[in-house]
Design a protein around this motif. Structure first.
Motif, mmCIF file in Angstrom:
data_model
loop_
_atom_site.group_PDB
_atom_site.id
_atom_site.type_symbol
_atom_site.label_atom_id
_atom_site.label_comp_id
_atom_site.label_asym_id
_atom_site.label_seq_id
_atom_site.Cartn_x
_atom_site.Cartn_y
_atom_site.Cartn_z
ATOM 1 N N THR A 122 0.395 -53.982 -47.167
ATOM 2 C CA THR A 122 1.930 -53.753 -47.076
ATOM 3 C C THR A 122 2.321 -55.389 -47.217
ATOM 4 N N THR A 123 3.450 -55.421 -47.629
ATOM 5 C CA THR A 123 4.117 -56.784 -47.535
ATOM 6 C C THR A 123 4.958 -56.835 -46.363
ATOM 7 N N THR A 147 6.136 -57.198 -42.585
ATOM 8 C CA THR A 147 6.050 -58.166 -41.449
ATOM 9 C C THR A 147 6.452 -57.904 -40.219
ATOM 10 N N GLY A 148 6.173 -58.439 -38.999
ATOM 11 C CA GLY A 148 6.889 -58.319 -37.861
ATOM 12 C C GLY A 148 7.101 -56.906 -37.436
ATOM 13 N N ALA A 160 6.565 -54.181 -39.952
ATOM 14 C CA ALA A 160 4.995 -53.683 -40.349
ATOM 15 C C ALA A 160 4.607 -52.635 -39.192
ATOM 16 N N THR A 161 4.817 -53.106 -37.925
ATOM 17 C CA THR A 161 4.478 -52.275 -36.959
ATOM 18 C C THR A 161 5.098 -50.851 -36.887
ATOM 19 N N PRO A 170 8.189 -57.330 -32.518
ATOM 20 C CA PRO A 170 7.183 -57.097 -33.596
ATOM 21 C C PRO A 170 6.456 -56.022 -33.161
#
Length: 410
Positions: free
Chosen positions: A303-304, A306-307, A310-311, A357
């Motif tokens: 996956t691209t 983040t932070g 992403a979670t 995050p």
């Protein structure tokens, strides 16, 4: 990938309480505490003056016997085992604009906050925080616990049969290797009734090898836990308000802990208290197992995002995977009513920590992910057919933008 904790919750962080963090162990759940500080004879900078004489004597004994760098040792142990970490703190820069989303309190959040404020002696509570006492049952289950035919789930064992059976069914349902996943209970009073069990956790937390010292410290902690009746000798849900999946798959520095799902009594009590005790325990376990599917299929990668985003992706995916199993003909075959109650469980534990995050998704997003997963199961033409987990992930990735799209009404 490093150690992973999922659905990790401690009520010491009730203000941002959310289930299901799938995050690296070195950046897992946070337990934040700011002690009342003033210079004291102990030299630690923490203040014991507001405690009653009896409690002050216990705390002072604890401070006197702990190594000088005990706070650093406590934090290092928490980081190594993923017990908590500062990643749950709010970040300076928000990835998501909260104004775009409907997000408010839930009955579950209010219950969690009430547990913490319900302790009569707040100074005692704070010192228990400082000494890591609320983490002791988590360490006990994570590092020293294991699956056993004698395991019970729930304060009174009320959930033992259904969770034990479901764990077996989950292993049959999913197409990943799962024979090594243990289902481990987490109890409070049982741990704090054993000086030996508390001592081995304290030895781990503070790196103390002197057995007489660590046993004395364990005795002090047990006395502090028993000092306030509200704490119920460790059965107050505060001590076991935790449920998580754990894996060291791919970790270059494993601690030698087996794959497991830990179920705390406190979580089960909380879900019961908000009226979801009939379906939510099985829902939690299904979500946790969804994380193990992610571990085995390496779905945390690819996956691209983040932070926080992403979670949120992995948590909403676990919600969807869990609900797919719950509603599937070869899973638990939840009725429409039960499916809605399961989705309600995910809604209740949604969070508004947009900048964290560890953000898991808003209540509405978690509800949507759950209902989507159930709908995929319901729409299966061949009722006995279970989608390969990579295919289910593919469908989820396509649906995710719709699940997380802004929903605020202006």
């Amino acid at each position: 990938m490093k150690k992973i904790l999922a659905w990790s919750v401690t009520v010491v962080t009730a203000a941002t309480c959310t289930f299901g963090a799938a995050v690296p162990a070195t950046a897992a759940d946070v337990t934040t505490f700011t002690a009342a500080t003033s210079t004291t004879s102990s030299g630690t900078g923490t203040d014991t003056s507001r405690l009653s004489p009896d409690l002050k004597a216990l705390v002072d004994q604890m401070l006197a016997e702990l190594p000088a760098d005990w706070e650093q040792r406590r934090d290092a142990a928490a980081a190594r085992y993923g017990i908590h970490d500062t990643q749950w703190a709010q970040l300076r820069d928000s990835v998501i604009n909260p104004g775009d989303y409907q997000c408010g309190s839930t009955a579950f959040r209010e219950y969690a906050n009430g547990l913490r404020t319900g302790i009569e002696d707040q100074d005692l509570r704070d010192w228990l925080d400082v000494f890591g006492a609320f983490d002791i049952p988590t360490y006990d289950a994570l590092v020293f616990g294991g699956e056993s035919k004698d395991s019970t789930f729930g304060v009174h064992g009320d959930y033992t049969e259904e969770l034990t059976k479901e764990q077996k069914d989950l292993k049959k349902f999913w197409d990943v290797y799962s024979e090594d996943i243990q289902l481990v209970p987490m109890h409070g009073r049982e741990v704090f009734s054993s000086q030996e069990r508390v001592a081995r956790v304290l030895s781990l937390m503070f790196g103390i090898t002197n057995e007489p010292v660590v046993r004395r410290l364990a005795g002090v902690v047990i006395s502090l836990v028993n000092a306030d009746p509200v704490l119920q000798g460790g059965d107050n849900p505060l001590f076991t308000f935790n449920a998580f999946a754990f894996s060291e798959k791919g970790d270059p520095n494993p601690a030698g802990i087996s794959d497991r799902i830990v179920m705390g009594d406190g979580i089960l009590e909380a879900l019961k208290a908000v009226g979801l005790g009939d379906t939510a325990p099985r829902t939690v376990l299904a979500h946790e197992f969804g994380h193990h599917v992610q571990y085995e299929d390496n779905l945390f990668a690819g996956t691209t995002l983040t932070g926080p985003e992403a979670t949120r992706r992995t948590e909403l995916m676990a919600d969807a995977f869990g609900s797919y199993y719950l509603a599937h003909h070869r899973g638990l075959r939840f009725s429409d009513t039960a499916t809605l109650r399961a989705a309600k469980s995910f809604y209740e534990v949604g969070d508004c920590g947009f900048a964290s995050p560890g953000h898991h998704g808003t209540p509405n997003q978690r509800l949507a992910a759950s209902l989507w997963g159930a709908s995929v199961a319901a729409d299966t033409v061949k009722k006995n057919y279970v989608l390969p987990s990579p295919k289910l992930d593919e469908l989820f990735e396509a649906k995710l933008p719709d699940i997380v799209k802004p929903d605020a009404t202006n």
